[in-house]
Write an enzyme that holds these catalytic residues in place. Structure first.
Site, mmCIF file in Angstrom:
data_model
loop_
_atom_site.group_PDB
_atom_site.id
_atom_site.type_symbol
_atom_site.label_atom_id
_atom_site.label_comp_id
_atom_site.label_asym_id
_atom_site.label_seq_id
_atom_site.Cartn_x
_atom_site.Cartn_y
_atom_site.Cartn_z
ATOM 1 N N GLU A 1 13.957 7.536 3.167
ATOM 2 C CA GLU A 1 13.588 8.822 2.569
ATOM 3 C C GLU A 1 13.241 8.656 1.088
ATOM 4 O O GLU A 1 12.535 9.476 0.517
ATOM 5 C CB GLU A 1 14.724 9.837 2.723
ATOM 6 C CG GLU A 1 14.921 10.365 4.137
ATOM 7 C CD GLU A 1 15.746 9.453 5.043
ATOM 8 O OE1 GLU A 1 15.997 8.284 4.671
ATOM 9 O OE2 GLU A 1 16.126 9.928 6.131
ATOM 10 N N ARG B 1 0.139 9.600 2.265
ATOM 11 C CA ARG B 1 0.963 10.821 2.327
ATOM 12 C C ARG B 1 2.426 10.436 2.360
ATOM 13 O O ARG B 1 2.786 9.419 2.961
ATOM 14 C CB ARG B 1 0.655 11.602 3.604
ATOM 15 C CG ARG B 1 -0.796 11.932 3.779
ATOM 16 C CD ARG B 1 -1.158 13.105 2.932
ATOM 17 N NE ARG B 1 -2.541 13.485 3.181
ATOM 18 C CZ ARG B 1 -3.035 14.671 2.875
ATOM 19 N NH1 ARG B 1 -2.282 15.592 2.305
ATOM 20 N NH2 ARG B 1 -4.299 14.939 3.116
ATOM 21 N N ASP C 1 9.481 4.022 -1.693
ATOM 22 C CA ASP C 1 9.336 2.591 -2.003
ATOM 23 C C ASP C 1 10.664 1.913 -2.332
ATOM 24 O O ASP C 1 10.723 1.029 -3.203
ATOM 25 C CB ASP C 1 8.347 2.396 -3.173
ATOM 26 C CG ASP C 1 6.952 2.922 -2.850
ATOM 27 O OD1 ASP C 1 6.570 2.891 -1.674
ATOM 28 O OD2 ASP C 1 6.262 3.376 -3.782
ATOM 29 N N ASN D 1 6.304 -0.656 5.311
ATOM 30 C CA ASN D 1 5.192 -0.315 4.434
ATOM 31 C C ASN D 1 4.842 -1.521 3.575
ATOM 32 O O ASN D 1 5.713 -2.346 3.278
ATOM 33 C CB ASN D 1 5.603 0.849 3.521
ATOM 34 C CG ASN D 1 4.502 1.265 2.563
ATOM 35 O OD1 ASN D 1 3.335 1.385 2.951
ATOM 36 N ND2 ASN D 1 4.862 1.492 1.302
ATOM 37 N N SER E 1 4.828 -6.157 -1.884
ATOM 38 C CA SER E 1 6.119 -6.152 -1.191
ATOM 39 C C SER E 1 5.970 -5.448 0.141
ATOM 40 O O SER E 1 5.298 -4.419 0.229
ATOM 41 C CB SER E 1 7.166 -5.381 -2.014
ATOM 42 O OG SER E 1 7.239 -5.852 -3.339
ATOM 43 N N HIS F 1 3.443 -2.360 -0.213
ATOM 44 C CA HIS F 1 3.294 -1.708 -1.515
ATOM 45 C C HIS F 1 2.758 -2.733 -2.515
ATOM 46 O O HIS F 1 3.262 -3.867 -2.572
ATOM 47 C CB HIS F 1 4.652 -1.163 -1.975
ATOM 48 C CG HIS F 1 4.571 -0.446 -3.282
ATOM 49 N ND1 HIS F 1 4.059 0.834 -3.377
ATOM 50 C CD2 HIS F 1 4.902 -0.824 -4.535
ATOM 51 C CE1 HIS F 1 4.083 1.195 -4.656
ATOM 52 N NE2 HIS F 1 4.591 0.224 -5.371
HETATM 53 C C1 GRF Z 1 -3.119 -1.443 -0.438
HETATM 54 O O1 GRF Z 1 -3.181 -1.956 -1.733
HETATM 55 C C2 GRF Z 1 -1.699 -1.121 -0.064
HETATM 56 O O2 GRF Z 1 -0.767 -1.980 -0.621
HETATM 57 C C3 GRF Z 1 -1.536 0.251 -0.649
HETATM 58 O O3 GRF Z 1 -2.771 0.900 -0.444
HETATM 59 C C4 GRF Z 1 -3.802 -0.083 -0.343
HETATM 60 C C5 GRF Z 1 -4.454 0.138 0.976
HETATM 61 O O4 GRF Z 1 -5.585 -0.663 1.153
HETATM 62 N N1 GRF Z 1 -0.390 0.918 -0.061
HETATM 63 P P1 GRF Z 1 -6.196 -0.807 2.611
HETATM 64 O O5 GRF Z 1 -6.498 0.603 3.122
HETATM 65 O O6 GRF Z 1 -5.214 -1.519 3.467
HETATM 66 O O7 GRF Z 1 -7.460 -1.572 2.415
#
Ligand code: GRF
Length: 182
Positions: free
Chosen positions: A136, A85, A139, A101, A130, A103
């Protein structure tokens, strides 16, 4: 000092599991919360004795519930781990500089979704992941660390995702431990 970290997930939670397993002197996981009550990761975290919270409601109510629970748990840093979300500007502002986060791309390439298919379509020779500070803008916050993997002949989005996920699991605990201590 050991930092108290809260993790937000939406699904399987494999990155969350690696953060829990790597917890120690640098950080401890004080709460795992999800927008999805059925997230597999929530049951796993509860089984580890970690406090959990699920709130499937509207964003404003969900974020208010998360915010209260995170603050009650004494959380200092929030780690997003497959939280699908968008966070509101207000929530991000309330935790300014304290949300990170992971990504699945080499940012600034491929912000948003379908990163692996986009890397393959572009003919890239390498992909990766990354860890960044959440702002805000999607990524786009300060980059804290990256890991690279090769793209191999015959790769599909799924095979590439698997290789990148293994790199995520090595990168995230290391970068989080550094971040909470800086
Ligand atoms: C991962 O690839 C993460 O980078 C992305 O969503 C996926 C989540 O996988 N944001 P998990 O739930 O940690 O197994």
């Amino acid at each position: 000092m050991t930092a108290r970290v809260g993790i937000l997930i939406s699904g399987r939670g494999s990155n969350m599991q690696t953060l829990v397993r790597a917890a120690g002197d640098a950080y401890r996981i004080a709460l795992v919360a999800s927008d999805n009550p059925d997230a597999a990761g929530l049951a796993w975290a509860a089984g580890q004795g970690i406090p959990t919270l699920a709130h499937p409601g509207k964003r404003a109510e969900r974020e208010a519930a998360f915010d209260a629970a995170l603050r009650d748990a004494g959380v200092e840093v929030i780690a997003l781990a497959g939280y699908m979300r968008l966070l509101s500007d207000d929530f991000v502002a309330g935790w300014r500089g304290r949300i990170v986060n992971i990504h699945p791309s080499l940012l600034p390439k491929y912000k948003g979704l379908d990163t692996h298919a986009r890397a393959l379509a572009a003919g890239d020779a390498e992909a990766g992941c990354s860890v960044h500070v959440v702002t805000e803008e999607l990524d786009a916050g300060e980059l804290l660390g990256q890991a690279r993997v090769p793209i191999l002949p015959g790769d599909t989005p799924d095979s590439l995702a698997e290789r990148v996920l293994a790199a995520e699991h090595s990168l995230y605990p290391k970068v989080l431990a550094e971040f909470v201590q800086r």
